[in-house]
Design an enzyme around this catalytic site. Sequence first.
Site, mmCIF file in Angstrom:
data_model
loop_
_atom_site.group_PDB
_atom_site.id
_atom_site.type_symbol
_atom_site.label_atom_id
_atom_site.label_comp_id
_atom_site.label_asym_id
_atom_site.label_seq_id
_atom_site.Cartn_x
_atom_site.Cartn_y
_atom_site.Cartn_z
ATOM 1 N N THR A 38 0.819 -1.216 0.000
ATOM 2 C CA THR A 38 0.000 0.000 0.000
ATOM 3 C C THR A 38 0.849 1.261 0.000
ATOM 4 O O THR A 38 0.464 2.280 -0.576
ATOM 5 C CB THR A 38 -0.937 0.003 1.223
ATOM 6 O OG1 THR A 38 -1.859 -1.080 1.101
ATOM 7 C CG2 THR A 38 -1.725 1.299 1.328
ATOM 8 N N TYR A 52 -8.060 0.634 -3.633
ATOM 9 C CA TYR A 52 -6.954 1.198 -4.405
ATOM 10 C C TYR A 52 -6.115 0.080 -5.007
ATOM 11 O O TYR A 52 -6.329 -1.109 -4.737
ATOM 12 C CB TYR A 52 -6.088 2.085 -3.508
ATOM 13 C CG TYR A 52 -5.650 1.393 -2.248
ATOM 14 C CD1 TYR A 52 -4.538 0.566 -2.234
ATOM 15 C CD2 TYR A 52 -6.374 1.546 -1.066
ATOM 16 C CE1 TYR A 52 -4.151 -0.101 -1.087
ATOM 17 C CE2 TYR A 52 -5.997 0.880 0.088
ATOM 18 C CZ TYR A 52 -4.887 0.059 0.074
ATOM 19 O OH TYR A 52 -4.524 -0.597 1.204
ATOM 20 N N THR A 118 1.104 -4.124 4.366
ATOM 21 C CA THR A 118 0.834 -4.369 5.784
ATOM 22 C C THR A 118 0.182 -5.722 6.059
ATOM 23 O O THR A 118 0.238 -6.212 7.189
ATOM 24 C CB THR A 118 -0.065 -3.263 6.366
ATOM 25 O OG1 THR A 118 -1.291 -3.203 5.617
ATOM 26 C CG2 THR A 118 0.624 -1.912 6.327
ATOM 27 N N ASP A 119 -0.425 -6.358 5.062
ATOM 28 C CA ASP A 119 -1.163 -7.596 5.324
ATOM 29 C C ASP A 119 -0.284 -8.702 5.878
ATOM 30 O O ASP A 119 -0.716 -9.477 6.741
ATOM 31 C CB ASP A 119 -1.865 -8.086 4.055
ATOM 32 C CG ASP A 119 -3.123 -7.296 3.742
ATOM 33 O OD1 ASP A 119 -3.475 -6.399 4.534
ATOM 34 O OD2 ASP A 119 -3.765 -7.576 2.711
ATOM 35 N N LYS A 191 -1.011 -7.258 12.941
ATOM 36 C CA LYS A 191 -2.006 -6.326 12.399
ATOM 37 C C LYS A 191 -3.335 -6.608 13.080
ATOM 38 O O LYS A 191 -3.853 -7.723 13.018
ATOM 39 C CB LYS A 191 -2.120 -6.489 10.877
ATOM 40 C CG LYS A 191 -2.999 -5.427 10.213
ATOM 41 C CD LYS A 191 -2.935 -5.535 8.695
ATOM 42 C CE LYS A 191 -3.753 -4.401 8.057
ATOM 43 N NZ LYS A 191 -3.672 -4.433 6.585
ATOM 44 N N GLU A 312 -4.524 -27.786 27.054
ATOM 45 C CA GLU A 312 -5.764 -28.291 26.464
ATOM 46 C C GLU A 312 -5.572 -29.610 25.721
ATOM 47 O O GLU A 312 -6.527 -30.170 25.191
ATOM 48 C CB GLU A 312 -6.341 -27.236 25.513
ATOM 49 C CG GLU A 312 -6.862 -25.997 26.201
ATOM 50 C CD GLU A 312 -8.025 -26.302 27.139
ATOM 51 O OE1 GLU A 312 -8.891 -27.109 26.763
ATOM 52 O OE2 GLU A 312 -8.050 -25.741 28.248
#
Length: 355
Positions: A38, A52, A118-119, A191, A312
């Site tokens: 981006t 975009y 950023t992903d 993120k 667990e």
Amino acid sequence: MLASRLAGYGLAVATLCTASFSYADSLPNVTILATGGTIAGTGATSTTTVGYSAAKLGVEKLIEAVPEMKTIANVSGEQVFQIASENMTNDHWLKLAKRVNELLKQSSVDGIVITHGTDTIEETAYFLNLVVKSKKPVVIVGAMRPATAISADGPINLYNAVGIAGSKDAQGRGVLVALNDEIQGAREVTKSNTMLASTFRAPDLGSLGYVVRGKPVFYRATARKHTVDTEFDIGKLDQLPEVDVVYGYANAKRTPIDAFVAGGDVGLVHAGTGNGSLATPVKEALKEARAKGVIVVRSSRTGSGITARNGEANDDELDFVAADNLNAQKARILLMLALTKTRDTKDIQRMFEVY
């Protein structure tokens, strides 16, 4: 008289040139490696912040947009690749890491900035955190708004990242992520929001510090081993082991586990509910996968907290590995690198407790 004035002018120019050279020579040398994202994106209008096109601008355009960087570092740029970060692959990581290590061996390079979408920025950061072999700063930076948007955050983020990469205070701190005037550690950052500029958080432990006037201000350091202190060497690797993530949820089935095993995976990370819980059909499928030699790591989908060993699930009995407080996407990275060294689950568990 004229000759005297010209001689004086020449002396002044020479003095100015010498001063300029000395100033530039005193600045750190920072290389910007661009990968797209981006921060290099463009939109149809100045208000387009969703929908975009990412990875459209080259590294030179990014540098030109922030001339102020030249006052804090001698900056050079290199386009490594140009993609939206959801398309990042293991091959991209290997290429990028090898280039980073090559550059950091050079005495003429004091630090590196990597522009990135950023992903998956947190994944690339953690991968580099485990395989970069230098104490010199490596800072990954991105943006939540494209370069063409009103109040685009890319330019100030890039300026800050260069300031960090050129700072001696950033040396030996592992790979760092810089956005929104904050400095995050590669191991802990994630993120947390789809749109906000403040999306990057370290939910368990918080940020490492801030950036003020282009200079880093640190308040804590990452305790886990990284960079020069890891046992991982990707110098001769041309591929990474196949490892995938299976997500836990109500009514979960064994189908994806069977498919990944049939597809040749040598490792699986299960992002379980709560503290890494395993639904009955999922547990049975993972037991069968382990019996076939697949290494299984239990993680959590919650986003924070420790997945406790023998909590667990009886990891000792199942011969599984617990992810500690790594999220599933980062547990996948550590497991891939661990599998380049060993298939012993006890040794892999040690790695999860060290890195």
